[in-house]
Scaffold this active site. Structure first.
Site, PDB file in Angstrom:
ATOM      1  N   LYS A   1      37.790  55.883  35.881  1.00 35.85           N
ATOM      2  CA  LYS A   1      38.392  54.685  36.475  1.00 35.85           C
ATOM      3  C   LYS A   1      39.793  55.010  36.989  1.00 35.85           C
ATOM      4  CE  LYS A   1      39.237  49.776  35.345  1.00 35.85           C
ATOM      5  NZ  LYS A   1      39.117  48.730  34.305  1.00 35.85           N
TER       6      LYS A   1
ATOM      7  N   SER B   1      36.679  44.519  35.664  1.00 30.21           N
ATOM      8  CA  SER B   1      37.345  45.264  36.701  1.00 30.21           C
ATOM      9  C   SER B   1      36.834  46.698  36.878  1.00 30.21           C
ATOM     10  CB  SER B   1      38.844  45.314  36.394  1.00 30.21           C
ATOM     11  OG  SER B   1      39.081  46.020  35.182  1.00 30.21           O
TER      12      SER B   1
ATOM     13  N   SER C   1      36.200  44.061  30.846  1.00 26.13           N
ATOM     14  CA  SER C   1      36.043  44.871  32.054  1.00 26.13           C
ATOM     15  C   SER C   1      35.150  46.101  31.942  1.00 26.13           C
ATOM     16  CB  SER C   1      37.406  45.302  32.573  1.00 26.13           C
ATOM     17  OG  SER C   1      37.997  44.238  33.254  1.00 26.13           O
TER      18      SER C   1
HETATM   19  N1  GLN Z   1      38.421  39.536  33.833  1.00 27.63           N
HETATM   20  C1  GLN Z   1      39.463  39.691  32.884  1.00 27.63           C
HETATM   21  C2  GLN Z   1      40.798  39.627  33.569  1.00 27.63           C
HETATM   22  O1  GLN Z   1      40.813  39.511  34.744  1.00 27.63           O
HETATM   23  C3  GLN Z   1      39.295  40.991  32.134  1.00 27.63           C
HETATM   24  C4  GLN Z   1      39.821  42.156  32.868  1.00 27.63           C
HETATM   25  C5  GLN Z   1      39.773  43.423  32.044  1.00 27.63           C
HETATM   26  O2  GLN Z   1      39.116  43.512  31.009  1.00 27.63           O
HETATM   27  N2  GLN Z   1      40.533  44.397  32.501  1.00 27.63           N
HETATM   28  O3  GLN Z   1      41.826  39.673  32.971  1.00 27.63           O
END
Ligand code: GLN
Length: 447
Positions: free
Chosen positions: A50, A125, A149
């Site tokens: 990532k 994400s 995410s």
């Molecule tokens: N969707 C959540 C957010 O936008 C989780 C994102 C994540 O786990 N990085 O904060």
């Protein structure tokens, strides 16, 4: 696609041949936009990384314009551990800017497509990592999970995604979003590979003060035949779609057939999770993102004086979602509102932890949805609030610091994957993997 377990036993020649074919396949599937860069560091088993994990001498941008031109001067601890185990970083995967989002639509590099339906999001994400593994363009990948995410994109793309207990995996070299919630974890084709990669990246690290300094490994003791007591949450499922409810029923039947004991439990109303999470995460994000000022890292827009340079650099470099969260975070931390929002969110966080603690006094694992629906269509969650609400099933796990694993359970009528998650007590990754392996075997399900 070969599994990680198989790849680890390939000879150097076989591995080189495989990598050549992999590059061709990635090139042929460029439209998916799973990778933002297909370079390679080292000659080990290729693992997709990532874009918020530091790999020495490689661009790291967290999917943001503000980090264009930044080259990492060091390796994240997970990368060091991977290299020591014969793996090597291969390609950087697309992500929501600074890991903020649930769709990968907020990336500076444009959206990533879902490999099962290009009208749908891959989740976020870590959408690039999930799409790469789901499309057979990676053996396995690393993602990061602050509020779901890893697990949510895994569920949307029909793969396995695991979030370790907070502190199990070093955060040294992970681009910080919300430091009290972030964890790096494996995204793989099956549960056993997730256990293998988890074992490799977890463990002691003096460079992370929140590291648990525990070095026990799960793979040597992996046992799908243990009989476990597993909690189900009938009331919690009210907000889930028909597809998710059906998959939940299917998983319960499979767990029963495998000989596990199923008991009903209750979780507190998930609307409190959303509030506690979005206050905590944005407060921490505001602080973490203050360092991107155009002086120390990446992209700079030179202004007429220092302050003007800060403003121009940040206005130009951050996307809308990141700006929204910086505003929100500053608001909840501001002196007039700190008690009303931030402190209250921390109290709610404690209630969520207590709720889990109580359930785990009686059970080994909890079965939960990952998301209320299968992968959304692009643009469907246009209103940011709708997107935040779609995180209801994942964020409490991060607030409580627990380990959880999402795995594919079925396909809906349109052929889209439906994933569910198992959640375990803090530091009980062994039971998490044992139970997940048992469920995977019982479902005999391969996407
Ligand atoms: N969707 C959540 C957010 O936008 C989780 C994102 C994540 O786990 N990085 O904060």
């Amino acid at each position: 696609m070969i599994t990680l377990k198989e790849a680890l036993s390939l000879s150097k020649e076989e591995l080189n041949k495989f990598k050549k074919e992999l590059r061709t396949k990635i090139e042929a599937n460029k439209d998916l936009n799973a990778y933002i860069d297909v370079n390679e560091k080292g000659d080990g088993v290729p693992i997709a990384i990532k874009d918020n994990i530091q790999v020495k001498d490689w661009a790291v941008t967290s999917g943001s314009n503000i980090l264009q031109g930044y080259i990492s001067p060091y390796n994240a601890t997970v990368i060091e551990k991977m290299v020591d185990a014969g793996l090597s970083p291969f390609g950087r995967t697309n992500m929501d800017e600074f890991a903020m989002g649930s769709t990968t639509e907020s990336s500076f590099y444009g959206k990533t497509l879902n490999p099962h339906n290009s009208d749908c999001v891959p989740g976020g994400s870590s959408g690039g990592s999930a799409a790469a593994v789901g499309a057979g363009l990676a053996i396995a990948a690393l993602g990061s999970d602050t509020g779901g995410s890893i697990r949510q994109p895994a569920a949307f793309c029909g793969i396995v995604g695991m979030k370790p207990t907070y502190g199990r995996v070093s955060r040294y070299g992970l681009g910080a979003y919300a430091s009290s919630l972030d964890q790096i974890g494996p995204m793989t084709q099956n549960v056993e590979d997730a256990a293998i990669l988890y074992d490799i990246i977890s463990g002691s690290d003096d460079k992370d003060s929140t590291n648990a300094k525990m070095d026990d490994k799960v793979t040597p003791n992996l046992n799908p035949n243990r009989k476990l007591k597993i909690a189900i949450l009938p009331k919690y499922l009210e907000n889930a779609s028909k597809d998710v409810k059906e998959a939940y029923e299917k998983a319960i039947e499979a767990l029963k057939s495998a000989g596990h004991e199923i008991v009903e439990k209750e979780m507190m109303n998930a609307k409190f999770d959303i509030s506690a999470y979005y206050i905590t995460a944005t407060a921490e994000a505001t602080t973490n993102l203050a360092r991107y000022d155009g002086i120390r890292y990446g992209n700079r827009v030179t202004g007429s004086n220092l302050e003007d340079t800060f403003i121009k650099t940040r206005s130009n470099g951050f996307g809308d979602e990141v700006k929204r969260r910086i505003l929100l975070g500053n608001f909840v931390l501001s002196s007039g509102y700190y008690e009303a929002y931030y402190v209250k969110a921390q109290k709610t966080r404690q209630l969520i932890k207590d709720n889990y603690k109580k359930i785990f006094e009686d059970v080994d694992l909890i079965l939960s949805p990952v998301a209320p629906t299968t992968a959304n269509k692009f643009g469907e969650l246009e209103n940011p609030m709708d997107m935040y609400l779609s995180d209801i099933y994942t964020i409490s796990v991060n607030l409580a610091g627990l380990p959880a694993l999402a795995l594919p359970v079925s396909k809906n009528a349109e052929g889209m994957p439906v994933g569910l998650q198992l959640i375990a007590k803090a530091y009980d990754e062994q039971t998490l993997f044992d139970g997940s392996l048992s469920l995977e075997k019982q479902l005999n399900y391969n996407f």
